[in-house]
Design a protein around this motif. Structure first.
Motif, short mmCIF file in Angstrom:
data_model
loop_
_atom_site.label_atom_id
_atom_site.label_comp_id
_atom_site.label_asym_id
_atom_site.label_seq_id
_atom_site.Cartn_x
_atom_site.Cartn_y
_atom_site.Cartn_z
N GLU A 1 97.95 51.06 23.01
CA GLU A 1 98.83 50.30 23.88
C GLU A 1 99.42 49.11 23.15
N LYS B 1 100.56 46.09 27.51
CA LYS B 1 99.90 47.17 28.23
C LYS B 1 100.82 48.36 28.47
N ARG B 2 101.72 48.60 27.54
CA ARG B 2 102.55 49.79 27.59
C ARG B 2 102.06 50.75 26.51
N ILE B 3 102.26 52.05 26.74
CA ILE B 3 101.80 53.04 25.78
C ILE B 3 102.63 52.93 24.50
#
Length: 297
Positions: free
Chosen positions: A185, A189-191
């Motif tokens: 991540e 908190k994004r992939i």
């Protein structure tokens, strides 16, 4: 001698011309009316079953490629089918989103599934529809080509230079199939990445299924589109893990939704790849794990 020979040649030619009134039997002396018409110039169609070792950096779908090679030799692209357009605008290559282009892509999708043993989207693969360039179309080319590429990963799209055909690559042991991944991540908190790993090593994600979104315009609102994709993956992930798709699902397992591009959407591919995702390291597959192995937190 050279001058004398030349003179004799001129005299002989003059004699032939002078005798033109008496043409040999079967000839009428007119050199313009007995020749058959030359065949119409055509752009040759590509060959199905050919492989190409395309240099790094060449755009997908290019038609200016090197000569085909044996698929047992090193290559990056494999042509699995060559089809023919019927109808459409004779003056222009079918546009993006046109029925003709979508129809060709649908044909390629079916051919790829038959060739590979499963939906190509369940593998580290790309299916590319290649059309003639405009000058070739105007010269009469009506073919379309279905090409497959293997990727080393599922986010950086590094093309594999492989030896051997991709045929049955998604059958049996599924050598090019998607499986377990290491999910990382961003600080927000994004992939960030989905790196393929062996399921026997610690990992936190696993490919579950491909789900197709409903027909319609390509979603352009990022937040709404993201919510729709995540909702669409809930049921496939639950089915894959063998757990109920209920209010406790997110407490048992998380999931990641990975869509295809707008260009793919316009061709008819509205698919989303769905991955099971765990906050804790996993070893082994979660396929069919069930409620006991995946209790709610």
């Amino acid at each position: 001698m050279r001058a004398r020979f030349g003179g004799l040649a001129v005299l002989a030619l003059a004699a032939l011309l002078a005798g033109g009134c008496a043409a040999p039997a079967g000839l009428d002396g007119d050199l313009t009316d007995d020749w058959g018409a030359l065949p119409e110039a055509r752009v040759p169609a590509p060959r199905s079953g050919a492989c190409y070792d395309v240099p790094d950096g060449a755009p997908k779908g290019t038609v200016q490629w090197p000569a085909p090679v044996d698929c047992a030799a090193a290559h990056t692209v494999e042509t699995i089918h060559v089809g023919t357009f019927e109808g459409g605008d004779p003056s222009s290559v079918p546009m993006q989103g046109s029925p003709e282009r979508r129809g060709a892509y649908t044909d390629c999708t079916g051919r790829a599934k038959e060739f590979l043993g499963d939906d190509w989207r369940t593998g580290r693969l790309d299916l590319v529809l290649v059309l003639p360039i405009q000058p070739h179309w105007q010269a009469g080319a009506r073919w379309y080509r279905c090409d497959l590429l293997e990727y080393r990963d599922v986010d950086e799209y590094e093309v594999v230079r492989r030896s051997g055909t991709l045929r049955d690559g998604l059958a049996g042991a599924r050598p090019v199939g998607l499986g377990c991944v290491a999910v990382t991540e961003t600080p927000q908190k994004r992939i960030d990445k989905l790196a393929p790993v062996d399921c026997g090593t610690p990992h936190n994600g696993e490919f579950a299924a491909v789900v197709d979104l409903p027909e319609g315009a390509y979603p352009t609102d990022p937040a709404a589109a993201g919510d729709q994709r995540l909702r669409s993956c809930a049921a496939p992930v639950a089915t894959f893990a063998g757990i109920p798709n209920d209010a406790e699902l997110a407490d048992r397992i998380g999931w990641v939704a990975s869509p295809f591009s707008e260009i793919d959407w316009q061709l008819g591919n509205r698919g989303v790849r769905c991955y099971a995702y765990s906050g804790d390291p996993l070893v082994g597959s979660v396929k069919g794990a069930g409620p006991e192995k995946l209790p709610p937190d």
